[in-house]
Design a protein around this motif. Structure first.
Motif, mmCIF file in Angstrom:
data_model
loop_
_atom_site.group_PDB
_atom_site.id
_atom_site.type_symbol
_atom_site.label_atom_id
_atom_site.label_comp_id
_atom_site.label_asym_id
_atom_site.label_seq_id
_atom_site.Cartn_x
_atom_site.Cartn_y
_atom_site.Cartn_z
ATOM 1 N N SER A 590 2.023 -5.229 -1.502
ATOM 2 C CA SER A 590 2.259 -4.068 -1.197
ATOM 3 C C SER A 590 3.341 -4.117 -2.060
ATOM 4 C CB SER A 590 2.109 -3.936 0.464
ATOM 5 O OG SER A 590 3.194 -4.712 0.772
ATOM 6 N N ALA A 591 3.863 -2.491 -1.971
ATOM 7 C CA ALA A 591 5.155 -1.839 -2.737
ATOM 8 C C ALA A 591 5.386 -0.847 -1.777
ATOM 9 C CB ALA A 591 4.606 -1.430 -4.173
ATOM 10 N N GLU A 592 6.298 -0.695 -1.071
ATOM 11 C CA GLU A 592 6.255 0.771 -0.379
ATOM 12 C C GLU A 592 8.211 1.480 -1.082
ATOM 13 O OE1 GLU A 592 7.011 -0.284 3.641
ATOM 14 O OE2 GLU A 592 5.463 -2.001 3.105
ATOM 15 N N HIS A 593 7.874 2.248 -0.137
ATOM 16 C CA HIS A 593 9.863 2.976 -0.473
ATOM 17 C C HIS A 593 10.232 2.405 0.773
ATOM 18 C CE1 HIS A 593 9.264 5.342 -4.030
ATOM 19 N NE2 HIS A 593 8.371 6.612 -3.714
ATOM 20 N N LYS A 620 13.597 1.747 -7.722
ATOM 21 C CA LYS A 620 12.165 2.597 -7.274
ATOM 22 C C LYS A 620 12.678 3.561 -8.773
ATOM 23 C CE LYS A 620 13.466 6.446 -3.864
ATOM 24 N NZ LYS A 620 13.855 6.524 -2.846
ATOM 25 N N TYR A 623 8.987 2.642 -11.473
ATOM 26 C CA TYR A 623 8.106 2.763 -11.117
ATOM 27 C C TYR A 623 7.638 3.016 -9.377
ATOM 28 C CZ TYR A 623 8.080 -2.045 -14.144
ATOM 29 O OH TYR A 623 8.214 -2.252 -15.465
ATOM 30 N N GLN A 624 6.506 3.431 -9.678
ATOM 31 C CA GLN A 624 6.012 3.883 -8.811
ATOM 32 C C GLN A 624 5.343 2.487 -7.845
ATOM 33 O OE1 GLN A 624 6.287 7.050 -7.271
ATOM 34 N NE2 GLN A 624 7.305 7.151 -9.058
ATOM 35 N N PRO A 625 5.180 2.803 -6.402
ATOM 36 C CA PRO A 625 5.130 1.725 -5.769
ATOM 37 C C PRO A 625 3.291 1.647 -5.741
ATOM 38 C CG PRO A 625 6.130 3.033 -4.451
ATOM 39 C CD PRO A 625 6.581 3.857 -5.459
ATOM 40 N N GLU A 626 2.897 2.519 -5.776
ATOM 41 C CA GLU A 626 1.158 2.210 -5.954
ATOM 42 C C GLU A 626 0.155 2.040 -7.122
ATOM 43 O OE1 GLU A 626 2.517 5.207 -5.070
ATOM 44 O OE2 GLU A 626 2.238 6.489 -6.921
ATOM 45 N N ASP A 627 1.409 2.019 -8.386
ATOM 46 C CA ASP A 627 1.222 1.506 -9.495
ATOM 47 C C ASP A 627 1.373 -0.676 -10.081
ATOM 48 O OD1 ASP A 627 0.879 3.743 -10.577
ATOM 49 O OD2 ASP A 627 2.826 4.081 -11.422
ATOM 50 N N VAL A 629 1.512 -2.347 -7.112
ATOM 51 C CA VAL A 629 0.007 -2.942 -6.610
ATOM 52 C C VAL A 629 -0.643 -4.146 -6.800
ATOM 53 C CG1 VAL A 629 -1.127 -3.101 -4.028
ATOM 54 C CG2 VAL A 629 1.137 -1.797 -3.985
ATOM 55 N N ARG A 631 -0.548 -6.118 -9.430
ATOM 56 C CA ARG A 631 -0.132 -6.800 -11.125
ATOM 57 C C ARG A 631 0.422 -7.983 -10.943
ATOM 58 N NH1 ARG A 631 3.858 -3.251 -14.465
ATOM 59 N NH2 ARG A 631 4.364 -5.343 -15.367
#
Length: 679
Positions: A590-593, A620, A623-627, A629, A631
């Motif tokens: 997961s990745a979030e701001h 930040k 990279y965009q968080p959604e890109d 997830v 990887r």
RNA sequence: GGGGCUGUAGCUCAGUUGGUUAGAGCUGGGGACUCAUAAUCCCUAGGUCGCGGGUUCAAGUCCUGCCAGCCCUACCA
């Protein structure tokens, strides 16, 4: 109308790199303003020069194995070629490395000395004994004195501590790799605080600055005591030696703005004018156009210097924002770091001038070049509305010529005359977007006129020849009005018109009276539609250019040595040392701001099974968080967890690059599994 | 954390010193025309003017609080 004497400048481009689209935001807007003033009948000279001094130039010349003079001469050529390509019309283009500038620097210097504003202080500074030069902070790297991390920058560490480069443990010069030594150096300082009262007043009164800039300065600088300005650099330095302080040179930011005056002087000598007429004359206006990054040089130091030396103060410093492309910072890897030269290969410069104009306001805002918006705007406005007006009556008009008397057009021409005053006011106040908007409103009214008149029907009936001539006369005069109003932005279009109708456009006031009883030449296509494919080619070439930058054409793998210079290889370690670092393959689950953090993303990394780690990574901007997830990344798995304001960070994601948006996460070839160790 | 700027139709933006049913261009949908660079013209759709308070006869417009975005600065990596 009273004729104004106006001297206009753009910031002096630094002689260590080519002109790109970001620079052009400034030169194009200045050029438009200068052309507008001339069209209005004022005396307006537009001056600029290359900014040539400083350590960066010295180092680059050294690396390229040539003299500084050689480097700056070729750079000046390329700059001037690029500017000319975009129709930027300087009255004179100089250099800060000129005899005139040197002399004027002395004059300013003497004035500052006489005013008792120069102080001498000895400071301790790192010195590279091998390169024989003092080192600015960014040319030193070493071990952080607070946390022990190796290979950190001279003024701050990745651990977040800031310090002076003299505190670094085991510092290394990035120029030679040598260990710098501490050496005393005497520097000369200008005590700006002495001018505080004057500056406070100048900044806040008289409309010299945009209000947000005045507020900014008030909040950031004028609240505290103004710090002394270090204006000298010890030898070796590429610049002018200070006459009464041998072995010391004026800092590049001391002589750069004086270059405005030196360039004026060169122009004066070539045109039999007097310098005092322009710089010591209260009837002359001085307008500087600059980017927001160099605000305080132009709004604190420069007025202080001018005041002390008895020159005119700037009437106005016009400050603009940066260029973004598709809403993002220009990026080499995305191909949006576009050199002027590259653009010119594919696209008509008039289009960029038009687009910038259509977006520019008097505020200090960043300007976005959206590529879709760019092509759409150019095609619908310039081709579909403006040029189309001429194109659609071209053939008829060639046969009929223009009528003796201006026909009834339902008040369109008169409306256009009225709008002219508003458009002029908008140009004057640098609200180009408003000017363009008003001009396009006129174009929007002109096309229906032709449509409803149906000249193609008149053409079929010989008895209606007069009517046909009347329609052509109206259409061409409305077109002419548009062309005159657009001339500061797109001078080439006015030239094409002049060839067609054999009438030069020299004054704004020509828009007030129609052209009558004139012959009409053969109409030639004036502008081509902007093709998306050309934009794509331009982006593609910019990407390639980045990869091939400054490389030897004979070799396909010549990479720049810049990264190594910026960050030299660390001291040798043993295999045992390396094995202490446990690098693992991990999957981003997961990745979030992080709302409160400017640069961080919060990542959950899986090491396989139920092993997960929470890591905060400073990526930040890149990279965009959604890109991310899904990887696989390489993480430092045994790094001591660190408590941050936002939570616990249990490791580190490996990445290369200088930071900001230039961060590139390490990946791994296919087949690797989360949890596997990197050996 | 401090400062600044911005937030109006899908997109880019106008909205003057507060005053009638909030506008334009582009895009979308429908139609027309053929002079013109698949250009043009006509019709049309579409907005709780970031959110909440307040001042006022009247607020997109003034005041205030909050939220979001961008920039600067600091901190944090």
């Amino acid at each position: 109308m009273m004729q104004r004497n106006i001297l206009v400048t753009s910031a002096l481009p630094y002689a260590n790199g080519p002109i790109h689209l970001g620079h052009l935001v400034e030169y194009i807007q200045t050029d438009i303003w200068a052309r507008f003033q001339r069209l209005r009948g004022h005396r307006c000279i537009y001056l600029c020069a290359d900014d040539t001094h400083g350590t960066a130039i010295m180092i680059r010349a050294r690396n390229e194995g040539r003299s500084e003079e050689d480097l700056i001469a070729s750079m000046s050529d390329s700059h001037q070629r690029d500017f000319a390509g975009f129709g930027i019309e300087f009255d004179h283009y100089g250099s800060t490395n000129s005899a005139e500038n040197k002399e004027l620097c002395s004059l300013f210097w003497t004035a500052l000395r006489n005013a008792g504003m120069v102080a001498e202080r000895t400071i301790e500074q790192l010195y590279d004994p091998q390169a024989e030069t003092f080192l600015a902070d960014r040319f030193v790297r070493g071990t952080c004195p607070k946390c022990g991390l190796t290979d950190q920058a001279g003024d701050n560490c990745n651990c977040g501590h800031t310090y002076s480069p003299t505190e670094l443990i085991n510092p290394k010069s990035t120029l030679s790799g040598a260990t710098p030594v501490l050496k005393n150096a005497t520097h000369l300082f200008v005590e700006l605080e002495q001018l505080r009262q004057f500056l406070v007043q100048w900044i806040q009164e008289g409309d010299h600055l945009q209000s947000e800039v005045a507020n900014y300065l008030k909040g950031h600088f004028l609240n505290d005591e103004l710090r002394d300005w270090d204006v000298s650099r010890p030898t070796p330095y590429f610049g002018f030696e200070i006459p009464d302080a041998p072995g010391n040179y004026w800092y590049v930011w001391f002589d750069a703005p004086i270059g405005y005056i030196a360039t004026t002087q060169q122009w004066c000598e070539a045109n039999n004018e007097s310098l005092d007429q322009w710089w010591k004359n209260e009837n002359t206006e001085i307008h500087h156009f600059i980017g927001k990054d160099i605000t305080y040089f132009h709004t604190l130091f420069w007025p202080g210097m001018l005041k002390t030396a008895g020159f005119n103060l700037p009437t106005k410093v016009h400050i603009h924002g940066f260029l973004t492309i598709n809403g993002e910072k220009m990026s080499k890897s995305k191909g949006t770091f576009i050199a002027a030269e590259t653009y010119l290969k594919y696209i008509n410069p008039a289009y960029l001038r038009y687009f910038y104009a259509s977006k520019l306001t008097p505020r200090v805002e960043d300007l976005d070049l959206g590529l879709d918006e760019f092509s759409q705007k150019v095609n619908t406005d310039l081709v579909g509305k403006v040029v189309n007006l001429a194109s659609r009556v071209g053939k008829f008009a060639q046969e009929t010529g223009l009528a003796e008397q201006y026909p009834d057009d339902g008040g369109l021409f008169t409306e256009g005359v009225k709008a002219g005053d508003e458009i002029a006011a908008a140009y004057e106040s640098k609200d180009y977007s408003k000017a363009i908007r008003r001009i396009m409103e006129l174009a929007d009214a002109a096309n229906p006129f032709v449509e409803h008149a149906k000249p193609w029907e008149m053409k079929k009936d010989p008895d209606r020849k007069d009517e046909l001539q009347a329609v052509c006369t109206v259409a061409i005069n409305l077109f002419r009005q548009l062309i005159i109003y657009l001339k500061p932005v797109i001078p080439t279009l006015a030239e094409q018109y002049s060839q067609w109708l054999n009438e030069p456009i020299t004054s704004w006031d020509q828009s007030k009276n129609p052209l009558l009883a004139a012959k009409v030449g053969k109409f030639n296509r004036m502008l081509d539609r902007l093709q998306i494919e050309d934009l794509e080619k331009m982006i593609e070439e910019s990407k390639n250019l980045d990869q091939a930058i400054e490389s030897d054409p004979d070799s396909s793998y010549v990479d720049s040595d810049q990264p190594l210079n910026d960050e030299p290889i660390s001291e040798e370690i043993s295999i045992e040392d390396f094995s202490k670092v446990d690098l693992r393959v991990a999957r981003v689950i997961s990745a979030e701001h992080v709302p409160e953090a400017n640069k961080l993303l919060k990542l959950q990394l899986s090491l396989g099974g139920s092993e997960t780690r929470q890591v905060f990574a400073g990526i930040k901007a890149a990279y965009q968080p959604e890109d991310l997830v899904g990887r696989l990344v390489i993480m430092v798995a045994n790094l001591k967890p660190r408590k941050m304001r936002f939570g616990l960070s249990e490791g580190m994601v490996t990445a290369a690059g200088p930071g900001g948006s230039e961060v590139f996460i390490l990946g791994v070839d296919e087949g690797a599994l989360p949890g596997q160790r990197v050996h």
